[in-house]
Enzyme design. Structure first.
Site, PDB file in Angstrom:
ATOM      1  CG  HIS A  14      -2.012   1.021   1.530  1.00 36.25           C
ATOM      2  ND1 HIS A  14      -1.359   1.947   2.352  1.00 36.25           N
ATOM      3  CD2 HIS A  14      -2.893   1.759   0.683  1.00 36.25           C
ATOM      4  CE1 HIS A  14      -3.045   3.126   2.165  1.00 36.25           C
ATOM      5  NE2 HIS A  14      -3.553   2.372   0.738  1.00 36.25           N
ATOM      6  CG  HIS A  56      -3.252   9.348  -0.289  1.00 35.06           C
ATOM      7  ND1 HIS A  56      -4.362   9.854   0.746  1.00 35.06           N
ATOM      8  CD2 HIS A  56      -4.588   7.919  -0.349  1.00 35.06           C
ATOM      9  CE1 HIS A  56      -5.424   9.967   0.721  1.00 35.06           C
ATOM     10  NE2 HIS A  56      -5.350   8.235   0.424  1.00 35.06           N
TER      11      HIS A  56
END
Length: 275
Positions: A14, A56
């Protein structure tokens, strides 16, 4: 008792090995590949001058020494920022954390803003099959241009039109069904993953948005609604759960026969799975 698995659970890093190195940096992805991750996950956003970068948040404030929205900054502006020093031991101690990673100013590329193009190069040079899960972030001022640029870039690497979904080393993920619809319409064999923070009432029966094959439920869903995971599996959907960092949750996912675990700690998860 679950049936014997045909394939091992895929372990997906991730934002790279993001517990140990700064998320979305070359350092984090190199570490994930070294650690043996089966796949890498990244979020992509479009810069003001049309480059896809792995960031992100909609702003760079949290993960760099700069400020501002990714969509309002050009790649050169982002390249001038440091995306690594926030993760140093000193900065981490101030937050009550203790990462293993140490920032090396001389390795500028490893902690600079990472373009998706550079990440694709890293994956293609890995020396083994490393899959890539690309999450499109929405809403954004660029709307459908994100998917358009993504498919153009994948085409340059020969990855936009796989012979079959099973053979594709790349998949596109999003919380936006519209984003996935755009991808599916342009490239029907490219696998898509519908990310879910909670179970939508209209999809409670295990259906997914049209054209989407893979379910991407949160760990919270897996913990609180295991029967829903079973419904997804019965409907024939592979299930990719995020973000799974603790061994007790890895065991939960194994028991639910999920297909992929998305984790900040790929090496620890692989060790726990006996790989």
């Amino acid at each position: 008792m679950t049936h014997a698995r045909q394939h091992p659970i895929q372990v997906v890093a991730h934002r790279g090995a993001s517990e140990e190195a700064p998320e979305h940096t070359l350092a984090a992805y190199r570490k994930a590949i070294e650690d043996g991750a089966d796949a890498l996950e990244c979020d992509v956003r479009l810069t003001a001058d049309g480059h896809l970068v792995c960031v992100h948040d909609w702003r760079v404030n949290r993960t760099s020494n700069g400020r501002g929205a990714v969509s309002a900054l050009e790649l050169a502006d982002l390249a001038a920022l440091d995306f690594g020093s926030w993760k140093t031991r000193e900065a981490a101690r101030a937050r009550g954390e203790e990462p293993e990673w140490e920032h090396r100013p001389e390795d500028r590329e490893a902690t600079s803003v990472l373009t998706l193009e550079r990440l694709l190069e890293l994956v293609s040079d890995a020396g083994r099959r490393v899959e890539l899960a690309v999450e499109t972030k929405h809403p954004t001022r660029w709307a459908g241009q994100v998917e358009e640029r993504l498919l153009t870039l994948l085409k340059r690497f020969g990855l936009d039109a796989p012979a079959s979904a099973e053979e594709s080393p790349v998949r596109v993920m999003s919380f936006s069904a519209r984003s996935l619809h755009r991808v599916h319409a342009a490239s029907p064999e490219l696998p898509t993953v519908y990310l879910m923070q909670f179970v939508s009432p209209r999809l409670r029966d295990g259906r997914l948005p049209a054209g989407v094959r893979i379910a991407g439920p949160s760990l919270r869903i897996a913990r609180n609604h295991p029967a829903y995971i079973e419904r997804l599996k019965r409907a024939g959907h592979p299930v990719h759960v995020w973000t799974v960092n603790d061994t007790v949750d890895v065991d939960l996912c194994t028991g639910l026969d999920v297909d992929a675990i998305i984790t900040n700690r790929p090496r620890a998860v692989l060790d726990h799975l006996g790989r």
